[in-house]
Write an enzyme that holds these catalytic residues in place. Structure first.
Site, PDB file in Angstrom:
ATOM      1  N   CYS A 129       6.907  -4.807  15.836  1.00 18.19           N
ATOM      2  CA  CYS A 129       6.423  -3.834  16.828  1.00 18.19           C
ATOM      3  C   CYS A 129       4.995  -4.190  17.262  1.00 18.19           C
ATOM      4  O   CYS A 129       4.151  -4.544  16.442  1.00 18.19           O
ATOM      5  CB  CYS A 129       6.456  -2.414  16.270  1.00 18.19           C
ATOM      6  N   GLU A 172       0.823  -1.205   0.000  1.00 18.18           N
ATOM      7  CA  GLU A 172       0.000   0.000   0.000  1.00 18.18           C
ATOM      8  C   GLU A 172       0.868   1.270   0.000  1.00 18.18           C
ATOM      9  O   GLU A 172       1.984   1.284   0.524  1.00 18.18           O
ATOM     10  CB  GLU A 172      -0.895   0.024   1.245  1.00 18.18           C
ATOM     11  N   CYS A 181      -0.772   6.098  10.309  1.00 18.60           N
ATOM     12  CA  CYS A 181       0.462   5.404  10.724  1.00 18.60           C
ATOM     13  C   CYS A 181       0.154   4.052  11.351  1.00 18.60           C
ATOM     14  O   CYS A 181      -0.677   3.946  12.241  1.00 18.60           O
ATOM     15  CB  CYS A 181       1.202   6.216  11.779  1.00 18.60           C
ATOM     16  N   CYS A 237       3.432   8.557   1.004  1.00 18.69           N
ATOM     17  CA  CYS A 237       4.023   7.704   2.026  1.00 18.69           C
ATOM     18  C   CYS A 237       4.184   6.321   1.402  1.00 18.69           C
ATOM     19  O   CYS A 237       3.195   5.670   1.078  1.00 18.69           O
ATOM     20  CB  CYS A 237       3.095   7.653   3.241  1.00 18.69           C
ATOM     21  N   CYS A 241       6.939  -6.842   7.132  1.00 17.14           N
ATOM     22  CA  CYS A 241       8.006  -6.281   7.957  1.00 17.14           C
ATOM     23  C   CYS A 241       8.375  -7.318   9.003  1.00 17.14           C
ATOM     24  O   CYS A 241       7.520  -8.046   9.482  1.00 17.14           O
ATOM     25  CB  CYS A 241       7.508  -5.005   8.641  1.00 17.14           C
ATOM     26  N   SER A 298      11.960   7.008   7.950  1.00 17.19           N
ATOM     27  CA  SER A 298      11.699   6.650   9.339  1.00 17.19           C
ATOM     28  C   SER A 298      12.244   5.257   9.625  1.00 17.19           C
ATOM     29  O   SER A 298      12.073   4.338   8.828  1.00 17.19           O
ATOM     30  CB  SER A 298      10.190   6.687   9.591  1.00 17.19           C
ATOM     31  N   SER A 332      11.727   6.027  15.316  1.00 17.72           N
ATOM     32  CA  SER A 332      10.566   5.587  16.080  1.00 17.72           C
ATOM     33  C   SER A 332      11.037   5.214  17.473  1.00 17.72           C
ATOM     34  O   SER A 332      11.564   4.133  17.685  1.00 17.72           O
ATOM     35  CB  SER A 332       9.927   4.375  15.395  1.00 17.72           C
ATOM     36  N   LEU A 333      10.856   6.143  18.397  1.00 17.34           N
ATOM     37  CA  LEU A 333      11.370   5.937  19.751  1.00 17.34           C
ATOM     38  C   LEU A 333      10.300   5.248  20.616  1.00 17.34           C
ATOM     39  O   LEU A 333      10.516   4.176  21.141  1.00 17.34           O
ATOM     40  CB  LEU A 333      11.779   7.297  20.329  1.00 17.34           C
ATOM     41  N   HIS A 334       9.179   5.894  20.769  1.00 22.27           N
ATOM     42  CA  HIS A 334       7.994   5.333  21.427  1.00 22.27           C
ATOM     43  C   HIS A 334       8.141   5.070  22.916  1.00 22.27           C
ATOM     44  O   HIS A 334       7.152   4.709  23.572  1.00 22.27           O
ATOM     45  CB  HIS A 334       7.494   4.065  20.721  1.00 22.27           C
ATOM     46  N   CYS A 344       1.754  -2.338  15.530  1.00 23.03           N
ATOM     47  CA  CYS A 344       1.732  -2.028  14.092  1.00 23.03           C
ATOM     48  C   CYS A 344       1.122  -3.161  13.273  1.00 23.03           C
ATOM     49  O   CYS A 344       1.435  -4.333  13.484  1.00 23.03           O
ATOM     50  CB  CYS A 344       3.163  -1.752  13.631  1.00 23.03           C
ATOM     51  N   GLY A 391       7.125  -1.763   6.148  1.00 23.64           N
ATOM     52  CA  GLY A 391       8.527  -2.185   6.059  1.00 23.64           C
ATOM     53  C   GLY A 391       9.461  -1.299   6.840  1.00 23.64           C
ATOM     54  O   GLY A 391       9.110  -0.195   7.257  1.00 23.64           O
ATOM     55  N   ASN A 410      -2.923   4.697  16.510  1.00 25.89           N
ATOM     56  CA  ASN A 410      -4.026   4.344  15.617  1.00 25.89           C
ATOM     57  C   ASN A 410      -4.428   2.909  15.897  1.00 25.89           C
ATOM     58  O   ASN A 410      -3.580   2.046  16.126  1.00 25.89           O
ATOM     59  CB  ASN A 410      -3.588   4.517  14.163  1.00 25.89           C
TER      60      ASN A 410
HETATM   61  N1  SAH Z   1       9.717   0.791  10.063  1.00 26.14           N
HETATM   62  C1  SAH Z   1       9.835   2.220  10.092  1.00 26.14           C
HETATM   63  C2  SAH Z   1       8.857   2.853   9.158  1.00 26.14           C
HETATM   64  C3  SAH Z   1       7.420   2.834   9.635  1.00 26.14           C
HETATM   65  S1  SAH Z   1       6.956   4.496   9.790  1.00 26.14           S
HETATM   66  C4  SAH Z   1       9.738   2.714  11.501  1.00 26.14           C
HETATM   67  O1  SAH Z   1       9.536   1.898  12.394  1.00 26.14           O
HETATM   68  O2  SAH Z   1       9.936   3.882  11.747  1.00 26.14           O
HETATM   69  C5  SAH Z   1       5.481   4.400  10.566  1.00 26.14           C
HETATM   70  C6  SAH Z   1       5.459   5.090  11.910  1.00 26.14           C
HETATM   71  O3  SAH Z   1       4.196   4.793  12.501  1.00 26.14           O
HETATM   72  C7  SAH Z   1       6.504   4.542  12.856  1.00 26.14           C
HETATM   73  O4  SAH Z   1       6.927   5.553  13.746  1.00 26.14           O
HETATM   74  C8  SAH Z   1       5.715   3.506  13.597  1.00 26.14           C
HETATM   75  O5  SAH Z   1       6.312   3.145  14.808  1.00 26.14           O
HETATM   76  C9  SAH Z   1       4.404   4.217  13.761  1.00 26.14           C
HETATM   77  N2  SAH Z   1       3.285   3.321  14.039  1.00 26.14           N
HETATM   78  C10 SAH Z   1       3.191   2.004  13.823  1.00 26.14           C
HETATM   79  N3  SAH Z   1       2.004   1.530  14.243  1.00 26.14           N
HETATM   80  C11 SAH Z   1       1.331   2.577  14.727  1.00 26.14           C
HETATM   81  C12 SAH Z   1       0.044   2.744  15.296  1.00 26.14           C
HETATM   82  N4  SAH Z   1      -0.792   1.714  15.437  1.00 26.14           N
HETATM   83  N5  SAH Z   1      -0.325   3.971  15.664  1.00 26.14           N
HETATM   84  C13 SAH Z   1       0.505   5.035  15.519  1.00 26.14           C
HETATM   85  N6  SAH Z   1       1.720   4.944  14.975  1.00 26.14           N
HETATM   86  C14 SAH Z   1       2.144   3.733  14.605  1.00 26.14           C
END
Ligand code: SAH
Length: 338
Positions: free
Chosen positions: A110, A86, A327, A99, A106, A185, A208-210, A113, A153, A284
């Site tokens: 995570c 997509e 995202c 995007c 992937c 990212s 992507s720190l989180h 995701c 990915g 999300n």
């Molecule tokens: N693999 C890369 C590219 C993905 S970018 C990465 O991890 O950065 C997509 C972004 O959306 C990343 O920051 C990812 O962590 C975040 N993401 C993934 N699932 C999500 C969700 N359910 N809600 C909000 N952000 C999310």
């Protein structure tokens, strides 16, 4: 075909063809032609010769969805081997951004995701990523001004193909999209961040720190077992030192997991004075995942704590959430689910 103009030219010369033909072909490819037959300024015998020598694996649009909320579009593409990915097309006041996905599936796993459910199937070729950009512009009927590598990915897990894609999409004879209009990212692959730093590209790196601490981050992101938070921050500092470009941090707010005042404090302690920017994303919803977004008020409190602590923060808009285009909501194999 993932060849740069100079490489195409060298191959054409080996085939006894004049070099300028390579420029013509490259320009046609940038306009999204699906066959050599369509390259109308090439002589017919040449078109036939090239069709026999090269594959042009164009993407085929399987489904187009348009968000009623904000006009964001999401495309599901069939790849030549029957896999699918997509791409999202977003309209902003300052220009349109696509995007794109970098892999089919992937393998980073995570916990929040959708893209990682089912693991990684394969890497995308440079030409397939370029195809996402070009064919999305055609599908939307609007020019593409910027690219974010934030779809399905992990781009740095497909390093060489992503680098080649960047050179292709950046080429003045093709899509001609400047590096400053590209963001990449990563979930935080430290060795590849160092490798990228050495390329000295002017793109924006988002990490992507989180979570600000290993305990919380390890619950959300398996990659944290390989590279802990300290190691990741150190890599981001090296990246800044090498490129002069600050890394920005993505932080998806997950209810009762990483959204408490204690987490805000730890984040402030880490980032204060570094000039780093935090991009908060309200989680999300992904039905299989069982994690919930933080309540609006919790997000507002978190923002305030960061700002009071001297860390700049923005809250990312949730474009296209009504069509699962936000995202973390992109996935392969949508066809099977539909
Ligand atoms: N693999 C890369 C590219 C993905 S970018 C990465 O991890 O950065 C997509 C972004 O959306 C990343 O920051 C990812 O962590 C975040 N993401 C993934 N699932 C999500 C969700 N359910 N809600 C909000 N952000 C999310």
């Amino acid at each position: 075909m993932s060849l740069l103009p100079q490489e195409l030219k060298a191959q054409f010369q080996d085939m006894g063809l004049p070099g300028y033909r390579a420029g013509q072909v490259f320009r046609w490819l940038g306009r999204g032609v699906r066959s050599f037959e369509q390259m109308s300024d090439l002589p017919k015998p040449l078109r036939e010769q090239l069709a026999a020598a090269y594959d042009l694996p164009a993407l085929t649009l399987l489904r187009r969805q348009v968000s009623r909320q904000d006009g964001t579009e999401k495309y599901l593409w069939a790849l030549p081997d029957g896999e699918s990915v997509e791409t999202v097309f977003m309209r902003y006041k300052h220009g349109n951004t696509v995007c794109i996905s970098s892999q089919v599936g992937c393998r980073m796993g995570c916990a929040f995701c959708a893209s990682t459910i089912g693991g990684k199937v394969r890497d995308l070729a440079p030409s397939e990523m370029l195809g996402e950009v070009i064919f999305s512009g055609l599908a939307a009927g609007a020019p593409v001004g910027g690219i974010v590598l934030m779809g399905i990915g992990e781009p740095l897990d497909n390093y060489d193909n992503v680098m080649r894609f960047l050179r292709l999409v950046n080429d003045p004879a093709g899509a001609n999209i400047g590096m400053r209009h590209i963001s990449l990212s990563t979930c935080g692959l430290v060795e590849q961040i160092d490798k990228l730093a050495a390329e000295h590209l002017q793109l924006t790196l988002s990490v992507s720190l989180h979570a600000p601490d290993d305990e919380t981050r390890s619950k959300l992101m398996p990659v944290n077992a390989r590279y802990g938070v300290d190691e990741l921050y150190a890599a981001c500092e090296r990246y800044f030192a090498a490129t002069g470009r600050r890394v920005s941090f993505e932080y998806a707010m997950v209810r009762d997991v990483n959204d408490t005042p204690r987490h805000a404090q730890m984040l402030v302690r880490r980032l204060r004075g570094t000039g780093s920017h935090v991009n908060l994303i309200r989680l999300n919803y992904v039905s299989e995942r069982g994690l919930l977004p933080s309540p609006e008020q919790t997000v507002r409190d978190f923002v305030k704590r960061l700002e009071d602590g001297g860390v700049t923060v923005t809250v990312r808009r949730r474009l296209g959430s009504d069509i699962d285009a936000a995202c973390g909501q992109l996935r392969r194999g949508e066809m099977r689910r539909a």
